[in-house]
Enzyme design. Sequence first.
Site, PDB file in Angstrom:
ATOM      1  N   ARG A 119       0.864  -1.182   0.000  1.00 15.57           N
ATOM      2  CA  ARG A 119       0.000   0.000   0.000  1.00 15.57           C
ATOM      3  C   ARG A 119       0.900   1.232   0.000  1.00 15.57           C
ATOM      4  O   ARG A 119       2.112   1.130   0.129  1.00 15.57           O
ATOM      5  CB  ARG A 119      -0.949   0.008   1.198  1.00 15.57           C
ATOM      6  CG  ARG A 119      -0.249   0.149   2.535  1.00 15.57           C
ATOM      7  CD  ARG A 119      -1.246   0.183   3.687  1.00 15.57           C
ATOM      8  NE  ARG A 119      -0.637   0.746   4.885  1.00 15.57           N
ATOM      9  CZ  ARG A 119      -1.253   0.875   6.040  1.00 15.57           C
ATOM     10  NH1 ARG A 119      -2.504   0.468   6.171  1.00 15.57           N
ATOM     11  NH2 ARG A 119      -0.650   1.411   7.082  1.00 15.57           N
ATOM     12  N   ASN A 157      -5.084   7.864   3.549  1.00 12.66           N
ATOM     13  CA  ASN A 157      -4.839   7.182   4.822  1.00 12.66           C
ATOM     14  C   ASN A 157      -3.349   7.266   5.163  1.00 12.66           C
ATOM     15  O   ASN A 157      -2.501   6.886   4.352  1.00 12.66           O
ATOM     16  CB  ASN A 157      -5.228   5.699   4.724  1.00 12.66           C
ATOM     17  CG  ASN A 157      -5.050   4.963   6.025  1.00 12.66           C
ATOM     18  OD1 ASN A 157      -5.850   5.117   6.948  1.00 12.66           O
ATOM     19  ND2 ASN A 157      -4.002   4.157   6.120  1.00 12.66           N
ATOM     20  N   GLU A 158      -3.053   7.784   6.344  1.00 13.66           N
ATOM     21  CA  GLU A 158      -1.682   7.802   6.852  1.00 13.66           C
ATOM     22  C   GLU A 158      -0.671   8.223   5.772  1.00 13.66           C
ATOM     23  O   GLU A 158       0.206   7.462   5.376  1.00 13.66           O
ATOM     24  CB  GLU A 158      -1.298   6.432   7.418  1.00 13.66           C
ATOM     25  CG  GLU A 158      -2.084   6.046   8.657  1.00 13.66           C
ATOM     26  CD  GLU A 158      -1.647   4.719   9.245  1.00 13.66           C
ATOM     27  OE1 GLU A 158      -1.905   4.471  10.434  1.00 13.66           O
ATOM     28  OE2 GLU A 158      -1.048   3.901   8.506  1.00 13.66           O
ATOM     29  N   GLU A 310      -7.829   5.475  14.744  1.00 13.11           N
ATOM     30  CA  GLU A 310      -7.450   4.059  14.818  1.00 13.11           C
ATOM     31  C   GLU A 310      -6.788   3.768  16.157  1.00 13.11           C
ATOM     32  O   GLU A 310      -5.986   4.552  16.666  1.00 13.11           O
ATOM     33  CB  GLU A 310      -6.453   3.689  13.706  1.00 13.11           C
ATOM     34  CG  GLU A 310      -6.999   3.666  12.311  1.00 13.11           C
ATOM     35  CD  GLU A 310      -5.959   3.175  11.310  1.00 13.11           C
ATOM     36  OE1 GLU A 310      -5.005   2.484  11.739  1.00 13.11           O
ATOM     37  OE2 GLU A 310      -6.081   3.492  10.123  1.00 13.11           O
ATOM     38  N   TRP A 318       2.773  -5.771  13.709  1.00 14.19           N
ATOM     39  CA  TRP A 318       3.999  -5.249  13.120  1.00 14.19           C
ATOM     40  C   TRP A 318       5.147  -5.105  14.113  1.00 14.19           C
ATOM     41  O   TRP A 318       6.227  -4.662  13.743  1.00 14.19           O
ATOM     42  CB  TRP A 318       3.729  -3.903  12.433  1.00 14.19           C
ATOM     43  CG  TRP A 318       2.768  -3.005  13.152  1.00 14.19           C
ATOM     44  CD1 TRP A 318       1.433  -2.885  12.917  1.00 14.19           C
ATOM     45  CD2 TRP A 318       3.065  -2.105  14.229  1.00 14.19           C
ATOM     46  NE1 TRP A 318       0.862  -1.967  13.770  1.00 14.19           N
ATOM     47  CE2 TRP A 318       1.848  -1.471  14.589  1.00 14.19           C
ATOM     48  CE3 TRP A 318       4.219  -1.766  14.914  1.00 14.19           C
ATOM     49  CZ2 TRP A 318       1.758  -0.519  15.602  1.00 14.19           C
ATOM     50  CZ3 TRP A 318       4.141  -0.824  15.934  1.00 14.19           C
ATOM     51  CH2 TRP A 318       2.914  -0.207  16.265  1.00 14.19           C
ATOM     52  N   GLU A 358      -2.515  -8.124   7.208  1.00 12.30           N
ATOM     53  CA  GLU A 358      -2.885  -7.731   8.566  1.00 12.30           C
ATOM     54  C   GLU A 358      -3.859  -8.718   9.215  1.00 12.30           C
ATOM     55  O   GLU A 358      -4.628  -8.345  10.099  1.00 12.30           O
ATOM     56  CB  GLU A 358      -3.457  -6.315   8.554  1.00 12.30           C
ATOM     57  CG  GLU A 358      -2.392  -5.286   8.182  1.00 12.30           C
ATOM     58  CD  GLU A 358      -2.881  -3.850   8.223  1.00 12.30           C
ATOM     59  OE1 GLU A 358      -2.199  -3.023   8.839  1.00 12.30           O
ATOM     60  OE2 GLU A 358      -3.930  -3.563   7.626  1.00 12.30           O
ATOM     61  N   LYS A 359      -3.783  -9.969   8.821  1.00  9.31           N
ATOM     62  CA  LYS A 359      -4.712 -10.948   9.385  1.00  9.31           C
ATOM     63  C   LYS A 359      -4.430 -11.270  10.852  1.00  9.31           C
ATOM     64  O   LYS A 359      -5.269 -11.849  11.539  1.00  9.31           O
ATOM     65  CB  LYS A 359      -4.701 -12.243   8.559  1.00  9.31           C
ATOM     66  CG  LYS A 359      -3.358 -12.935   8.417  1.00  9.31           C
ATOM     67  CD  LYS A 359      -3.486 -14.178   7.529  1.00  9.31           C
ATOM     68  CE  LYS A 359      -2.143 -14.834   7.254  1.00  9.31           C
ATOM     69  NZ  LYS A 359      -1.309 -13.980   6.352  1.00  9.31           N
ATOM     70  N   PHE A 360      -3.242 -10.887  11.346  1.00  9.88           N
ATOM     71  CA  PHE A 360      -2.950 -11.072  12.760  1.00  9.88           C
ATOM     72  C   PHE A 360      -3.058  -9.762  13.546  1.00  9.88           C
ATOM     73  O   PHE A 360      -2.705  -9.719  14.725  1.00  9.88           O
ATOM     74  CB  PHE A 360      -1.567 -11.703  12.942  1.00  9.88           C
ATOM     75  CG  PHE A 360      -1.508 -13.123  12.465  1.00  9.88           C
ATOM     76  CD1 PHE A 360      -2.217 -14.118  13.115  1.00  9.88           C
ATOM     77  CD2 PHE A 360      -0.781 -13.462  11.333  1.00  9.88           C
ATOM     78  CE1 PHE A 360      -2.188 -15.434  12.670  1.00  9.88           C
ATOM     79  CE2 PHE A 360      -0.736 -14.772  10.873  1.00  9.88           C
ATOM     80  CZ  PHE A 360      -1.449 -15.768  11.545  1.00  9.88           C
TER      81      PHE A 360
END
Length: 660
Positions: A119, A157-158, A310, A318, A358-360
């Site tokens: 991204r 975003n960010e 957020e 991360w 980002e599944k974790f």
Amino acid sequence: MTEHEGPTLADATRGRILYGGDYNPEQWPEEVWHEDVRLMREAGVNSVTLGVFSWSRIEPRPGERDFGWLDRLMDLMHENGIGVVLATPTASPPPWMGHLHPDTLPRDEDGRTEWWGGRQHFSHSSATYRRLAAAVTEDLAARYGGHPALTMWHINNEYCTYDWGDEAAARFRDWLRARYGTLDALNTAWGTAFWSQGYGDWAEVLPPRRAHYLKNPTQVLDFKRFTSDMLLECYTAERDIVRRHTPHLPVTTNFMPLWAGQDAWRWAEEEDVVSVDLYPDPRDPLGAQDGALVQDMTRSQARGPWMLMEQAAGPVNWRGVNHPKPRGLNRLWSLQAVARGADAVCYFQWRQSRQGAEKFHSGMVGHAGERGRAYQEVRQLGADLARIAPHVTGGRIAADVAVLHDWHSWWAGDQEARPSREVDYPQVLRAWHRALWQAHLTTDFAHPAHDLSAYRMVVVPQLYLLTDAAVDNLLAYVRGGGTLVCGFLTGVADQDDRVRPGGMDARLRALFGIRTLHEWWPLEAGETAECEGFRGTLWSEELEPDGTADETTPYKGGELDGLPAVLRKGRAWYVSTLPEPEALRELLARAAGEAGVRPVLDGLPDRVEAVRRGELLFLLNHGREPVTVEVPGAHHDLLAEEAVTDRLTLGRYGVAVLRS
């Protein structure tokens, strides 16, 4: 900073605390959407952010538009009383863009392309990227500007991309022409007489790409200024599009906490709502203080209520080791944000992803589903926020202390070839804010050129670079009766990172009672400097006083024996080292007391934080053990819904919100 005109966060909250988070339903079958809505309503969710990373779904092929799925989602949210913060999807361009338009991809300082597959893979200077981003934003705003579910716009975003490529180089030259006008002026500002760097043609000027040895510091400084400005141009271009369609709705984009890439003071002036993403480490014993710093800074940029865009309901994905939040910590840190001015408490993300990078990373609904602890705690927090919202939204926080912070000073001071690599600006800033936080002194943040007259005390942890206007502002503040406490390595350089004669601005030396700054004496990691009554860390300075100081605290032993570590002249203090935490706390508490600044509440136990917001007193226990807090008088605890007289007990990670 001027007062904000136009829509505000209050136009979106309408007396509520916005509660929810990023919702990415395109990752799930549509039958899951209705289950999501049921769980949202049970949890008290009243706001979701849609579309943050949906560009390839909205525009699967160049020029095509697929809005059907988003139409159904917008309608579904509205039918269930859930407002939508609609995002422009421009933070993550679809693969076809990089494939067809490689000029949209950024390049690093070695000339390597950053490819799609992650991204933020866009060049802020690319005319093609800007054109395509504007087109999708235009169509999004035209389609949903009148939808009753829409409450706010979230741009990109960010923002965090750098680009050293050719198109960025051309824009950099344009930016420099606007700043300096002539090559002679640029050569003077950059000090190009050193190392034969003089420029004779604008075409010779490049971003600070990979060099054989040290880069030109002012070139690096200007490139950071340029990057912040280019990203801001991207933001304002999209903002202006959605404003044209919906002038009554507020617009935001989310900052990352204390991130070096944006001059957030300038950015905040272009936002209707200032929002931030906040992820303290749950294993960090100072995580609460880190959160408080970011919250105070964001509130100060917003000049009032702000949005927690957020946070994590549990672990992130991360860190080297990603620990979950212990039971109760999510509630505690969320209510801490409200105490320090947040009128919106949101998460990334609603439902934890089953695939992707980002599944974790946790969600409000984790892999364990509605029976999981994360969702159960989210439900409790939703009920808590609903109880206090009528009493807290729009409430202001009064602070008698300002901490000065400036991105340009950070950019200039955080480069190679400095006296010490051990000096880390954010570390110093955190140390000073922590001392004030532990002394229970409420603080704002301010830019060194802001009007400081409303504050009884101003502290400067470190501002290596100070403009003449900023120095004049500090002098005027002290002349006007304010108390100034200034840390080491301040006022060394001007706006071009040119060292001032004497190694510190002469006006500041006179203010503090310093005749000569002979040498900087940086300390090794773990090394300390003995001082009268305390030990200094990180740094020390060889100062010769001019005899006008009212009070000095000397170094003891070593090369600096007998020379001043701390000087006080009238209401101006200079601290030439970083005192150990307890000593810094005592020093700042003493200076604050003499300036007439008082703690929020006297006699608080360790690890209990007290914040007044409007008519409410927030008490937060950052410890795992119950504590008793003295609160003289009669109060009503809005969370427990019970009367409190003179004292109360806060359990593990407990919170009370008292109304007198």
